[in-house]
Enzyme design. Structure first.
Site, PDB file in Angstrom:
ATOM      1  N   ASP A 271      10.676  16.635  82.360  1.00  0.00           N
ATOM      2  CA  ASP A 271      11.949  17.241  81.932  1.00  0.00           C
ATOM      3  C   ASP A 271      12.480  18.157  83.028  1.00  0.00           C
ATOM      4  OD1 ASP A 271      14.120  18.267  80.651  1.00  0.00           O
ATOM      5  OD2 ASP A 271      12.986  19.458  79.184  1.00  0.00           O
ATOM      6  N   LYS A 278      17.039  22.681  85.219  1.00  0.00           N
ATOM      7  CA  LYS A 278      16.230  23.889  85.033  1.00  0.00           C
ATOM      8  C   LYS A 278      16.053  24.598  86.372  1.00  0.00           C
ATOM      9  CE  LYS A 278      13.212  22.133  81.301  1.00  0.00           C
ATOM     10  NZ  LYS A 278      13.629  23.071  80.234  1.00  0.00           N
ATOM     11  N   ARG A 352      15.582  16.650  71.335  1.00  0.00           N
ATOM     12  CA  ARG A 352      16.155  16.355  70.017  1.00  0.00           C
ATOM     13  C   ARG A 352      16.926  15.047  70.025  1.00  0.00           C
ATOM     14  NH1 ARG A 352      19.206  22.036  70.045  1.00  0.00           N
ATOM     15  NH2 ARG A 352      17.344  22.508  71.226  1.00  0.00           N
TER      16      ARG A 352
HETATM   17  N1  BES Z   1      11.023  20.733  77.077  1.00  0.00           N
HETATM   18  C1  BES Z   1      11.854  21.858  76.836  1.00  0.00           C
HETATM   19  C2  BES Z   1      11.181  22.921  75.965  1.00  0.00           C
HETATM   20  C3  BES Z   1       9.950  23.599  76.517  1.00  0.00           C
HETATM   21  C4  BES Z   1      10.050  24.825  77.134  1.00  0.00           C
HETATM   22  C5  BES Z   1       8.705  23.049  76.324  1.00  0.00           C
HETATM   23  C6  BES Z   1       8.911  25.473  77.597  1.00  0.00           C
HETATM   24  C7  BES Z   1       7.558  23.688  76.798  1.00  0.00           C
HETATM   25  C8  BES Z   1       7.666  24.906  77.419  1.00  0.00           C
HETATM   26  C9  BES Z   1      13.144  21.418  76.138  1.00  0.00           C
HETATM   27  O1  BES Z   1      13.561  20.141  76.422  1.00  0.00           O
HETATM   28  C10 BES Z   1      14.218  22.340  76.549  1.00  0.00           C
HETATM   29  O2  BES Z   1      14.523  22.360  77.702  1.00  0.00           O
HETATM   30  N2  BES Z   1      14.784  23.071  75.598  1.00  0.00           N
HETATM   31  C11 BES Z   1      15.842  23.986  75.873  1.00  0.00           C
HETATM   32  C12 BES Z   1      16.875  23.849  74.771  1.00  0.00           C
HETATM   33  C13 BES Z   1      18.123  24.628  75.017  1.00  0.00           C
HETATM   34  C14 BES Z   1      18.891  24.013  76.164  1.00  0.00           C
HETATM   35  C15 BES Z   1      18.952  24.605  73.754  1.00  0.00           C
HETATM   36  C16 BES Z   1      15.259  25.392  75.886  1.00  0.00           C
HETATM   37  O3  BES Z   1      14.382  25.676  75.078  1.00  0.00           O
HETATM   38  O4  BES Z   1      15.656  26.175  76.753  1.00  0.00           O
HETATM   39 ZN    ZN Z   2      12.142  18.791  77.003  1.00  0.00          ZN
HETATM   40 MN    MN Z   3      14.779  20.067  78.177  1.00  0.00          MN
END
Ligand code: BES
Ligand code: ZN
Ligand code: MN
Length: 507
Positions: A271, A278, A352
């Site tokens: 990801d 990120k 999601r």
């Molecule tokens: N894979 C990440 C979530 C994650 C963060 C898993 C840290 C393990 C450790 C997920 O896909 C993500 O990036 N979520 C975002 C959602 C936001 C953009 C609404 C997040 O949590 O920042």
């Molecule tokens: Zn993710």
């Molecule tokens: Mn993500």
């Protein structure tokens, strides 16, 4: 004798002199007034002199403490190990305390070949916990080191000393411990594999390989089939990657099934965040973003291996989330499996999107319950920290998951699904947006997923629970207990325990 991929268990009672070993492990608890040497088969004079030297040796009984002293003439072991089991309560030592102590000792004794465990046992469940902990603690991911130099080989043989060695249920309990630990370890390895080696196509291959020889049907939907059948969430997330997505369906359907369950897992092999990229530091651990799918896969296979009378279908929603000229953009609209439209406002909220397709597809088969497992939100880690997962959804299913996790030794806590979060996901141009209220973002994500759970045979929404395992799936700091660094295999034990509980309730 029970053998898993890399550890052999023996069980003995009686005289320790007869067992030649590299180390003999006895337990020490942390009592109110200092360390307490726990029941062991050591002779009384040895116990007395050890008990008198504990404080001088610096032995506290704290969990994870492993202190080595020379082996006693009365035993066949070269080294005596004093292993901490942590604070002593009023009653018996818990199964989890034994699991951790055995795991920690075996992990820290790497380099020795044969270890005898003489921790106190008064039940078969405790013996099984020791075996499970030992097999989990022996785990190593070492396929990528160019040489074995300077690396200690894992303990290969564990002999458990117990007066219950002739208990009739012991063989079955040890077999279960071995199956469960192997499933957790296989999950850890999938998570630990770098994304250059584990990407959608190779993850699907691994699912096929791991299922070999089991009564399980594995169906892989490649990008052509996903496109044709309308899996817009999985296709959308995967379209920025040179490595196309997959949906893997893993079905165990025994003729004697009493209940049918669906497990849906998030399988983002890396990801990056996509176009909503990120920052560098936030990306480092993102090979772990397929931990939910890996746990689902290995839980289904373990249920099959144990021959439990439940139909379980695993849905692994696999894609790589990358930025590129073909990637989805913020403001693109995807048509998900089942026809709902979603406006993508942040490409980093990709989990999601793939899970929505998986939940909708799983719902079409109308199972009795759906569990989904996903490293879904950073907000989960903010809320509950690095070791505790969250469960949300149907209250009955959530409570059953909590109970199963407690029994299995995994930390989880129920969180609500507040109705008022739903409007925050409204979109001007589509049925929904993929981001909403930021505060309580773990619950916002779950409210999004809820929209894709369909109706069951009775017309009511299928009982569903969502496990957000973003924190506990990956251990970024040091090893502890039976938990190594990196992939932990979290959720496998809870899912298996949940299925066992379903069986006992249905029987
Ligand atoms: N894979 C990440 C979530 C994650 C963060 C898993 C840290 C393990 C450790 C997920 O896909 C993500 O990036 N979520 C975002 C959602 C936001 C953009 C609404 C997040 O949590 O920042
Ligand atoms: Zn993710
Ligand atoms: Mn993500």
């Amino acid at each position: 004798m029970v053998t898993t991929q890399d550890i052999t268990f023996n069980v003995i009672a009686g005289n320790l002199l007869k067992t030649a070993a590299d180390a003999l492990v006895v337990g020490v608890g942390k009592g109110a007034d200092g360390p307490v040497l726990l029941d062991s088969p050591l002779p009384a004079d040895a116990v007395a002199s050890l008990a008198a030297s504990l404080e001088g040796l610096g032995v506290t009984g704290a969990a994870d403490q492993v202190v080595r002293v020379p082996g006693l003439a009365e035993t066949g072991a070269k080294v005596l190990v004093l292993a901490g089991v942590g604070k002593l309560g009023n009653g018996e030592i818990t199964e989890e305390a034994l699991r951790r102590a055995a795991g920690s000792a075996v992990r820290q004794l790497a380099g020795l070949a044969h270890v005898v465990m003489a921790l106190p046992t008064t039940s078969v469940a405790q013996i099984a916990a020791i075996a499970e902990g030992a097999a989990l603690g022996a785990y190593q991911f070492d396929s990528l080191h160019s040489s074995k130099d300077g690396r200690k080989a894992p303990v290969a043989t564990v002999t458990i000393h117990t007066s219950l060695s002739k208990a009739p249920e012991l063989a079955t309990a040890l077999e279960r411990a071995s199956v469960v630990a192997a499933a957790v370890n296989a999950t850890r390895t999938l998570v630990n594999e770098p994304p250059s080696r584990l990407y959608p196509a190779t993850f699907a291959d691994a699912a096929r390989d791991l299922a070999k020889g089991l009564p399980v049907k594995v169906t892989v939907l490649d990008e052509k089939r996903l496109e044709k059948e309308g899996y817009g969430g999985i296709m959308g997330v995967g379209q920025g990657s040179a490595r196309p997505p997959r949906l893997v369906k893993v079905e165990y359907a025994p003729a004697k099934a009493l209940v049918s369950l669906a497990f849906v897992g998030k399988g983002i092999t890396f990801d990056s965040g996509g176009i909503s990229i990120k920052p560098g530091a936030g990306m480092i651990t993102m090979k772990c973003d397929m931990a939910g799918a890996a746990a689902v896969l290995n839980a289904v296979l373990a249920v099959a291996r144990l021959g439990l009378p439940v139909k379980v279908t695993g849905w692994l929603c696999i894609a790589e989330n990358m930025p590129s000229g073909t990637a989805i953009r913020p403001s693109d609209v995807l048509t998900m499996f089942g026809g709902k439209t979603v406006e993508v406002l942040n490409t980093d909220a990709e989990g999601r999107l793939v899970m929505a397709d998986g939940l909708a597809a799983a719902s079409l088969e109308q199972p009795d319950a759906i569990l989904d497992v996903a490293t879904l939100t950073g907000a989960q880690v903010l809320a509950l920290g690095h070791r505790t997962a969250a469960v949300m959804g149907d209250e009955g299913v959530s409570a059953a998951i909590k109970a199963a996790a407690d029994r299995a030794g995994e930390l989880i806590w129920p969180m609500p699904l507040p109705e008022e979060l739903r409007p925050s996901l409204d979109s001007t141009v589509a049925d929904m947006a993929n981001i909403g209220e930021r505060m309580g973002g773990m619950m916002t994500a779950a409210v999004f997923l809820q929209e894709f759970v369909g109706a069951g045979k009775d017309g009511a929404t299928i009982p569903w629970a969502h496990l957000d395992i973003a924190g506990p799936a990956f251990n970024e700091s040091g090893a502890y207990g039976y938990t190594p660094k990196q992939g932990t295999g979290y959720a496998v034990r809870t899912l298996i325990a949940y299925v066992e509980d379903v069986v006992s309730r249905a029987a």
